[in-house]
Design an enzyme around this catalytic site. Structure first.
Site, mmCIF file in Angstrom:
data_model
loop_
_atom_site.group_PDB
_atom_site.id
_atom_site.type_symbol
_atom_site.label_atom_id
_atom_site.label_comp_id
_atom_site.label_asym_id
_atom_site.label_seq_id
_atom_site.Cartn_x
_atom_site.Cartn_y
_atom_site.Cartn_z
ATOM 1 N N GLU A 189 0.831 -1.192 0.000
ATOM 2 C CA GLU A 189 0.000 0.000 0.000
ATOM 3 C C GLU A 189 0.875 1.256 0.000
ATOM 4 O O GLU A 189 2.047 1.219 0.386
ATOM 5 C CB GLU A 189 -0.921 0.004 1.219
ATOM 6 C CG GLU A 189 -1.898 -1.171 1.273
ATOM 7 C CD GLU A 189 -2.957 -1.108 0.189
ATOM 8 O OE1 GLU A 189 -3.578 -2.136 -0.107
ATOM 9 O OE2 GLU A 189 -3.173 -0.006 -0.371
ATOM 10 N N VAL B 9 3.865 2.641 2.853
ATOM 11 C CA VAL B 9 4.542 1.625 3.664
ATOM 12 C C VAL B 9 6.050 1.731 3.552
ATOM 13 O O VAL B 9 6.775 1.082 4.317
ATOM 14 C CB VAL B 9 4.088 0.201 3.262
ATOM 15 C CG1 VAL B 9 2.606 0.049 3.466
ATOM 16 C CG2 VAL B 9 4.480 -0.099 1.819
ATOM 17 N N THR C 220 9.602 2.425 -1.679
ATOM 18 C CA THR C 220 10.635 3.118 -2.450
ATOM 19 C C THR C 220 11.883 3.373 -1.621
ATOM 20 O O THR C 220 13.007 3.328 -2.121
ATOM 21 C CB THR C 220 10.070 4.441 -2.990
ATOM 22 O OG1 THR C 220 8.889 4.170 -3.742
ATOM 23 C CG2 THR C 220 11.089 5.131 -3.879
ATOM 24 N N HIS D 1 35.600 -33.648 41.865
ATOM 25 C CA HIS D 1 36.663 -34.175 42.730
ATOM 26 C C HIS D 1 37.475 -33.047 43.373
ATOM 27 O O HIS D 1 38.234 -33.294 44.308
ATOM 28 C CB HIS D 1 37.573 -35.147 41.950
ATOM 29 C CG HIS D 1 38.398 -34.504 40.875
ATOM 30 N ND1 HIS D 1 38.114 -34.629 39.530
ATOM 31 C CD2 HIS D 1 39.524 -33.751 40.937
ATOM 32 C CE1 HIS D 1 39.007 -33.986 38.819
ATOM 33 N NE2 HIS D 1 39.886 -33.436 39.641
ATOM 34 N N ASP E 274 31.373 -36.036 36.856
ATOM 35 C CA ASP E 274 32.422 -35.436 37.692
ATOM 36 C C ASP E 274 32.410 -33.931 37.462
ATOM 37 O O ASP E 274 33.373 -33.334 36.986
ATOM 38 C CB ASP E 274 33.783 -36.045 37.348
ATOM 39 C CG ASP E 274 34.878 -35.547 38.301
ATOM 40 O OD1 ASP E 274 34.530 -34.959 39.348
ATOM 41 O OD2 ASP E 274 36.061 -35.750 37.993
ATOM 42 N N CYS F 202 42.815 -29.856 35.207
ATOM 43 C CA CYS F 202 41.425 -30.239 35.406
ATOM 44 C C CYS F 202 40.549 -28.987 35.503
ATOM 45 O O CYS F 202 40.941 -27.971 36.073
ATOM 46 C CB CYS F 202 41.274 -31.073 36.676
ATOM 47 S SG CYS F 202 41.751 -32.791 36.459
#
EC number: 3.4.22.-
Length: 1759
Positions: free
Chosen positions: A450, A453, A456, A994, A1054, A1152
């Site tokens: 429409e 919106v 262009t 651990h 663990d 670890c």
């Protein structure tokens, strides 16, 4: 009997069956000490027939007896000790067998070599065996958790002596091994090198001294003989020789000679030499040298002084030399031109015009000749770039033709080449690539929407995206590559081959049978593959074809009515392929009525657009529509709507597919055309026979026809046979062949012409030998002199093969480029995309290479090898082409790559050597011995491998780097390392379970501090052990802050997740989204490459390490992981872990907890688990698998444990304007660097405070403006901003949870009580609206409007605005703006911030650190102490006021009675209420002063204020159990997080505070009051715990203490019953324990337990009872009153401020009594007007001031 445990330890010590001579007795002694027994030895001489004495040793230990004998030098005691150890360890085999040794080399049967080699062997074997056996003893063959617990056994348990000796021995042996392997060889080599170097230097020095002595003697003799010049020459020659200039000169000449010969310079023509730039430069130098030599011959004295003097006159020494050089350069240029004219035979004009033109003409002719070939002409039809280049040849030829002074030969070449160049130009014009043949079918894009919106507006951005895909990326391409078509104009004027054609508002004209809309039929013609001939108005534009590749139509209605065409589907088939309906998104649209139809549509609401963007593309959405004649509308929606970004990608993809399809079709047509020919152009239907050609031509000229001629030939069979052969083989010369033949002749003539000129030049040089010699010598000398200038650019890079430590061969520093991945952002390599190729064998058994990406398909270079050669070859056996193919095209996934890798693994031959570590297991870097080769150049260039996965690499060096920490703790003064932990979201981190078991095994007290550190930032976070678990006698229990992560079957991993919220821990970025999904685990088949980020520790501290993991693979079997044998009792010796990942990596103790990431570009999520164990012997590592699902489950479990753990769902996200990889500079202290901002903030450097007109007239100034910029103090640059910020990064205390909870809950009780009975509580128990947060509720004095004159904060203050402060966004004066674009943008930011907080995202709030422009004591200013103010952004201020302002107003309305003095009017009766409260517990009062209060705030207390006070208030009117209540709680939690862990910026450095609160937030004073109340209660608890534990509860605090707080100021009234314990001295001591500085407010230096009320100051005011007003008043410090009169501020009229200050001073001095009033009045009236005062001030009487105070009749009293 010894215990079983002791015997087990002994057996571990005696596991080694072989001891050495040095350790036998000491080891047995150690065993004896362990058992607390003695070893007894008895020696006896034994009779023996041998000459050597024989001894017998009897060894007794633990009931065992061993007897040994020793002969000669053998020691029987050592042998007895060895056998005793063997007996104790259970070894009965005394002869383990022969030992393998190295064979002896043959050395010409010389016994001396044999003895020498045996001696060397014995020495080497002794060392190697010692090292090998020692390492074997301490080598661990089990899988251990690598958490650094095995290093703690020596110092910890006095009661556990098991294994102490063995561990000490193992440690000593380890150090011996390291020393022998590493240190000793290096020391030996260094000593040898030092000795040799010292000897060489000594010899060289001796020779140099002798040379110098001889030269001195020679010079002395020459001086005696008066040979001064000769002596000077000797000195110069000696210097020249001494410094090696002669050799350098020879080397330069030889290098120049080699380079000239290697570059083929001798083959250059004389013309090229003449035009070479070096010839020009060298000639200038030669003429300059000649000029200088000529100057020296000017008549006059020849000594040096006279020479310099004369040189100074022509003119002025250096300036004269420069001018002479310039003059000589001009003369040389003239001479140079004359030489060129003489050599080339040209006039001066011809030389100027033809200068350098011949070479261009010849190159142009050769290029035209090149495109006459058939294969080159074919490229014109395929490549637009080639076609454009061929077009330019004709234009360039016309330019050459216009040259009037070309030689005859060059002119002939130009005219000969012009015709074929023109034919090529015409060929291009008719080529399909220019539109004259089959073309690409354009993409037809139909955008329907429409009006209004915004169709262009978004067209040009879309065109730019498509042009970028086409390769047209210049910023102005969209100007001339987009053509706007208006059909009503009929002609295509201005069309120049644009790729995009736009039909804006198409099909607006009605289509009718009688008046057809030309757009309709143009659609059918345009959207086709046939050439579209365009209608042009200009004659010269005729023959223009359409080259458009994208046709873009915009229209309002998709139901186009067609009347003029017979088949409407031809139109809709073309337009419907890419038809989209354009509309704004709902949040950016406004419902608009469509005419009078009653229907509405969504129209773009421009007021909702982002005003900072010129075109906001995010507001559009695109819905695909397809033709459906059954529907009423004729079109239906297909699929879901797309946003602009996805839509643009789709259009570009469609264009790319159409382009490729078009090229494939064109290529097919060309190949098809070639196949349709009978033969190639070279093998056409005619042969070459000059006889038949001439005969036919002559007879045709006479009038015979071809048929008559052929009839005549047919009458003779033999002639017809020849004619038939002629007709079958000869072909008429094509025009291209004619062009080639003619150009070959012209090029040959050109070469002959140039050769002739070359001979003429040689002749001229031969006839002019002087000129020749001068030129050659000049060129040689000039080249030699300039060689040094050009050497840096000409010389190849030389590098030292390996670092030797020699300063002469040290490698020069260079700019670094990272080849592999080191983790350093500064040297990070940009990874280029990898082209994947495929090797395969065809049906013939040949190897073929194909690449889908680049379209390459060819035979491999390996096809020239037999199968046997291919199977057995090594890399050295390959030829150049095969090596290049292997390096460039074979990847680890290709067939050829897999073949070589699998074969070479068996043969142990490495083909690939990785220069850097990329993480690829198949290209691991080979270890190579490094040997220094002096100045040897690196000839062989290693092929480097880039990063295999750029996304994973960036994840490693960015997120991993900032989310991973090393955990440690202190026992005593020694730090013990635990391992690593990684924050996966916000305050929540994961670590191996651990770790918790090991810490519990060490029986650490609950208040042990666990520290989290990073490189260069130690102990950044400190958490008590009690936060993790509560310990029992034999077991422990995780707190509500921790949860273990289970598998699906209920078994635990663990891994444990810990939430550090409410601790001194900053929120981190979200890593969860980078973990793999459970569904992704099935894809992890085979092996992968990966990496993990960890930390290592050395003497320099903590540093980050990236370990590259090879062959990462799933491990479906269960593994048993052993706890370290460190002497501590674990609940179990080992534990079972299933479903791990296994990988090859040299992991070590302490790794670890490191996160494991995969390097695989096909895997979207990279993190697979966490390292939990390793095997040092086999270099295997194991990782616990982690997924997003298991982490989310853990987060939910935390929330179920405790509602406060909802904080585990929060995370920090770096704002878009911040680059996390930027090298951010943070202030000194514990701050968390985030990155560099793209927006830089400035600082005010000039103070607005200026001295007033009466400066120093009434009092001596004690203050001056604070420093606002870096200043040199004590010869050092002092930055007051960084100095002030440093105070905010200090360490803070770690407090007990119980004491903080007790204090905060008591404060909550006090704060939530209602003391003002006139209040309606429901008025304050609500959330304000957005409008109320800005303009206030307008019915409450403490919920007033926001201050709009202050700074809007970052980044608003950096935006362009037309009004000061926040007025641009909130309005001016009495009006508040809520509708302007700026106001709507601010509202959007506030709503976005609130939404982010609700979803757990902490981001986009940055406080600006600025220096406070104020007056400070002169002593503080002189040392550079300036207070720092942190201004908050206005969108945060508004959002925070919405949720927290009512609570603040509640506290202020209940002020004084609730301990909070905020809102107090010091001029009113409020001061009397404070005085009365401070007398309720007696006369003992203390007023302390906090030092660095803001920087010492403990995050634990700040979070207690939120959870234990504010949330309790929130629960009274919000149900946080439902969804809306939970949302509000999350919003408040997010806003509070922005305060406790605020993000700051100074300059462009962005960083986060670990604690404290920024001074510019709207809740600063209230938070400080609540904090003050809590910290004083904590002081009570700790003081009473020391002196009166019975009174430590909060009941007795409220019984004996009355407290008043205002920010960081407080006053305590203490009962006499407890003042002996709870006083100024003891409070200061416990405050120090809590890392707070709390001193006496008076700062007199006298330490007193308490004071009287009238002796203290509160808010810089005293408590004085006024007999006139019959209440306590608040007199300001008298020195402050007088000091304010010394200063004013920069303004239009500073005197106006001075007069206002005088009025204020009188209203303040009245509180001190009539005497002080009269004193000030007399001093002011003594000032002269207008010299000192601009006018006479208005001074009321003393009683009038008192009257105003009683009735608060002045605006000053409206506090």
């Amino acid at each position: 009997m010894e215990s079983d445990k002791s015997m087990a330890c002994l057996n571990r010590i005696l596991m080694n069956k072989m001891m050495f001579v040095e350790d036998k007795i000491s080891t047995l002694k150690m065993v004896a000490d362990y058992y607390q027994k003695e070893v007894k030895y008895d020696f006896d001489a034994v009779e023996s027939p041998r000459e050597a004495p024989v001894f017998r040793c009897t060894c007794r230990f633990l009931g065992y007896t061993i007897m040994t004998q020793g002969i000669g030098k053998k020691n029987p005691k050592q042998e007895a000790a060895r056998q005793m150890l063997l007996l104790l360890s259970g070894d009965v085999e005394t002869n383990p067998g022969p030992v393998q040794s190295r064979p002896v080399y043959y050395r010409y049967n010389d016994p001396r070599y044999t003895r020498l080699e045996k001696a060397i062997e014995r020495r080497d074997d002794k060392i190697k065996t010692l090292i090998k056996e020692l390492r074997r003893q301490i080598k661990n063959r089990k899988i251990y958790s690598q958490g650094m617990f095995d290093k703690l056994t020596k110092q910890i348990s006095d009661g556990i002596k098991d294994g102490v000796g063995s561990e000490q021995m193992n440690g000593n042996l380890t150090r011996i091994c390291d020393f022998l392997e590493n240190t000793l060889p290096g020391l030996q080599a260094n000593i040898q090198a030092t000795v040799i170097d010292t000897t060489d230097k000594y010899v060289s020095l001796k020779e140099d001294i002798m040379k110098i002595v001889l030269v001195i003697l020679l010079v002395r003799l020459l001086m005696v003989w008066k040979k001064y010049r000769a002596s000077l020459c000797v000195i110069l020659i000696f210097i020249f020789k001494f410094y090696g200039f002669d050799q350098k000169l020879i080397d330069l000449i030889m290098d120049l000679k080699n380079k000239i010969f290697s570059q083929g310079a001798l083959e250059d023509t004389v013309e090229e030499v003449v035009y070479h730039p070096w010839f020009h430069t060298c000639g200038k130098i030669i003429f300059a040298v000649m000029a200088f030599l000529t100057i020296k011959k000017i008549p006059g004295k020849q000594d040096w002084d006279s020479y310099i003097t004369r040189l100074d006159r022509i003119p002025k020494s250096i300036e004269g030399a420069k001018k002479i050089t310039d003059y000589c350069s001009e003369y040389f240029n003239i001479a140079n031109d004359q030489i060129k004219m003489m050599v080339l035979g040209k006039t001066k004009e011809e030389l100027q015009r033809a200068n350098g033109l011949y070479g261009e003409i010849q190159a142009w002719a050769q290029e035209v000749r090149q495109y006459l070939e058939l294969d080159q002409r074919n490229k014109i039809d395929l490549d637009t770039e080639t076609a454009n280049r061929v077009e330019q040849l004709w234009i360039k030829g016309l330019k050459f033709k216009s040259e009037p002074l070309l030689s005859k030969e060059m002119s002939a070449l130009v005219h000969t080449t012009l015709l074929p160049a023109k034919q090529l130009y015409e060929y291009v014009s008719c080529s399909p690539v220019k539109g004259g043949g089959p073309r690409m079918r354009p993409i037809c894009l139909w955008l329907v929407g429409e009006s209004g919106v915004g169709k262009t507006e978004m067209v040009y951005p879309l065109c730019i995206d498509v042009l970028r895909e086409m390769g047209m990326i210049k910023k102005d391409d969209f100007h001339h590559q987009v053509y706007g078509r208006q059909v009503e104009t009929e002609f295509w004027d201005g069309y120049k081959g644009q790729k995009i054609v736009i039909y804006d508002d198409a099909f607006q004209k009605k289509d009718d049978k009688t008046a057809a809309n030309p757009e309709i039929f143009e659609v059918i013609r345009s959207c086709n593959t046939f050439p579209q001939h365009l209608h042009m108005a200009a004659l010269h534009d005729k023959n223009t074809f359409s080259a458009a590749e994208l046709l873009l139509y915009t229209t309002n209605d998709y139901n186009v009515k067609l009347e003029s065409i017979t088949f409407p589907d031809a139109f809709f088939n073309r337009m419907g392929d890419m038809a989209y309906k354009v509309s704004p998104k709902k949040e950016y649209g406004i419902e608009t009525e469509k005419g009078n139809s009653g229907k509405t549509y969504l129209k773009l609401d421009k007021s909702k657009l982002d005003k900072t963007k010129a075109i906001d593309l995010s507001v559009y959405e695109f819905q695909k529509i397809v033709r459906d004649e059954k529907s009423d509308a004729g079109w239906i929606d297909s699929g879901s709507p797309l946003d602009y970004e996805d839509f643009a990608k789709l259009v570009c993809s469609k264009w790319k597919e159409a382009k490729q399809s078009s090229m494939n079709k064109l290529k097919f047509l060309e190949e098809y055309a070639i196949r349709a020919q009978v033969g190639s152009e070279e093998n056409s239907e005619y042969g070459d026979c000059i006889d038949f050609v001439d005969d036919i031509a002559k007879r045709l000229q006479k009038g015979e026809t071809l048929e008559e001629i052929e009839f005549d030939y047919a009458s003779d069979p033999e002639m017809f046979t020849q004619y038939y052969h002629f007709k079958s083989t000869i072909k008429p010369a094509s025009r291209w062949q004619k062009y080639k033949d003619r150009m070959d002749i012209c090029l040959s003539d050109c070469k002959t012409y140039l050769a002739k000129k070359y001979e003429e030049i040689k002749k001229i040089l031969a006839e002019h030998p002087i000129l020749t010699i001068l030129g050659m010598i000049g060129v040689a000398l000039s080249a030699l002199a300039m060689y040094y200038w050009f050497s840096k650019s000409l010389d190849p890079v030389e590098a030292e093969v390996a670092p030797s430590g020699d300063a002469k061969t040290v490698r020069l520093p260079r700019k670094l480029v990272e080849i592999g991945a080191s983790g350093d952002v500064k040297t990070q390599k940009i990874v280029k995309p990898v082209v994947e190729t495929e090797w395969h064998r065809n049906n013939k058994g040949e190897i073929e290479i194909s690449c889908d990406e680049c379209g390459m398909h060819r035979m491999s270079a390996f096809n020239n090898m037999t199968d046997e050669e291919f199977d057995n070859c090594t890399y050295e056996d390959l030829n150049k082409d095969q090596k290049r193919e292997l390096a460039q095209w074979s990847t680890k996934d290709s067939w050829l790559g897999r073949f070589f890798l699998s074969r070479d693994r068996k043969n142990k031959v490495g083909i690939w050597a990785e220069v850097g570590q990329s993480g690829d297991v198949k290209t691991n870097k080979a270890q190579i011995k490094r040997v220094e080769a002096g100045a040897e150049e690196l000839v062989t260039v290693a092929l480097t491998q880039g990063c295999s996965d750029d996304a994973a690499h960036n994840l490693m060096i960015d997120v991993f780097q900032k989310n991973t920490y090393r955990m440690s703790y202190f026992r005593g003064d020694k730090r013990y390392q635990l391992g690593n932990c990684t924050f996966v979201r916000g305050w929540s981190f994961i670590m191996p379970y651990h770790f918790v078991q090991a810490v519990f095994a060490r029986r650490l007290p609950p208040n042990t501090i666990i520290s989290l550190s990073q490189q260069m930032s130690e102990d950044l976070m400190q958490i008590p052990l009690s936060h993790f678990f509560s310990a029992g006698v034999d077991n422990f229990y995780l707190t509500d802050n921790c949860v273990r992560l289970p598998f699906k079957n209920g078994d635990f991993r663990d891994c444990v997740m810990v939430n550090l919220h409410s601790r001194m821990c900053t929120p981190h970025r979200d890593l969860v989204r980078h973990f793999i999904l459970t569904s992704d685990q099935g894809k992890l088949k085979g092996s992968f490459s990966g990496a993990m980020a960890t930390f290592h520790v050395n003497n320099m501290g903590l540093y980050r390490v990236y370990n590259w993991l090879n062959a990462v693979r799933p491990c479906d079997k269960k593994i048993e992981i052993f706890h370290p044998e460190d002497g501590f009792e674990y609940p179990e010796e080992s534990y079972i872990q299933r479903d791990c990942y296994e990988y090859n990596a040299p992991t070590r103790t302490g790794d670890c907890g490191s996160i494991i990431g995969l390097y695989n570009k096909y895997l979207e999520r990279k993190i697979i688990g966490m390292h939990i164990a390793g095997n040092d012997a086999e270099e295997h590592g194991y990782a616990c698998p982690l997924t997003q699902e298991c982490l989310e489950t853990a987060f939910s479990a935390l929330v179920n444990k405790n509602k406060k753990n909802i904080s585990s769902q929060f995370y920090y996200e770096i704002p878009n304007m911040v680059d996390p990889l930027g090298d951010s500079s943070v202030p000194e202290g514990k701050f968390y660097a985030l990155g560099k901002s793209s927006i830089r903030v400035g600082q005010a450097v000039n103070s607005s405070i200026i001295p007033s007109r009466i400066y120093g007239k009434l009092s001596v100034p004690t203050m001056k403006p604070a420093l606002l910029k870096p200043t040199i103090l004590n010869n050092k640059v002092h930055n007051p901003l960084l100095s002030g910020l440093k105070k905010c990064g200090v360490d803070t205390a770690v407090l007990s949870d119980d004491e903080v909870l007790s204090a905060s809950q008591d404060v909550c009780r006090v704060m939530l009580n209602q003391y003002n009975k006139n209040l309606n509580k429901t008025k304050y128990q609500r959330i304000l609206t957005y409008e109320e947060a800005i303009r206030g509720t307008q019915d409450d004095e403490f919920m007033c409007a926001i201050n709009r004159t202050t700074s809007p904060g970052f980044p608003y203050a950096q935006m362009k605005r037309n009004a000061p402060g926040k007025q641009q966004w909130m309005g001016f004066g009495e009006e508040f703006d809520f509708t302007s674009n700026y106001a709507l943008a601010l509202r959007k930011d506030v709503e976005q911030l609130i939404e982010d907080c609700a979803s757990g995202k902490i981001s986009n709030v940055i406080f600006v650190d600025t220096l406070k422009d104020e007056r400070r004591d002169i002593a503080k200013v002189n040392v550079g102490k300036t207070r720092v103010f942190s201004a908050g952004p206005q969108h945060f201020v508004v959002a925070f006021r919405q949720y927290f302002l009512p609570f603040a107003a509640w506290l202020m309305h209940n002020r004084i009675s609730n301990e909070v003095a905020v809102g107090t009017n010091v001029y009113s009766s409020d001061w009397e209420r404070i005085a009365k409260r401070l007398k309720t517990k007696g006369s003992h009062v203390i007023a302390g002063d906090f030092g660095n209060f803001d920087g010492s705030l403990v995050a634990q207390i700040l979070w207690a204020i939120f959870w234990e006070i504010f949330v309790v208030w929130l629960k009274q009117f919000i149900d946080i159990e439902n969804s809306e209540g939970k949302r509000i709680l999350c919003i408040c939690l997010g806003l509070w997080s922005h305060l406790v862990h605020s993000v700051h910026i100074y300059e462009d450095n962005v960083y986060m505070w670990t604690h404290s609160q920024p001074s510019g937030n709207p809740f600063t004073v209230i938070i400080n009051c609540l904090y003050n109340s809590i910290i004083m209660r904590l002081s009570w608890i700790r003081v009473m715990e020391k002196f009166q534990p019975r009174l430590k509860s909060m009941k007795w605090f409220n019984e004996y203490v009355a407290l008043i707080t205002y920010g960081d100021d407080n006053v305590l009234n203490i009962d006499a019953k407890v003042v002996e314990w709870f006083n100024q001295i003891n409070i200061s001591e416990v405050m120090t324990e809590m890392r707070h500085e709390y001193t006496d407010e008076a700062k007199t230096g006298d330490i007193v337990k308490s004071r009287k009320l009238e002796d203290i100051f509160f808010l810089k005011r005293k408590f004085r009872f006024s007999p006139e007003l019959q209440r306590h008043v608040a007199p300001l410090k008298i020195e402050v009153i007088y000091e304010m009169l010394n200063w004013s501020r920069r303004s239009i009229d500073p005197d106006e401020i001075l007069m206002s200050n005088i009025e204020t001073a009188f209203r303040e001095v009245v509180y001190h009594g009539k005497e002080e009033y009269d004193k000030l009045r007399s001093a002011v009236l003594a000032l002269k007007v207008p010299q000192e005062l601009p006018e006479n001030p208005q001074i009321l009487t003393y009683n009038q001031y008192l009257h105003d105070i009683e009735y608060l009749a002045d605006p000053l009293y409206d506090f």
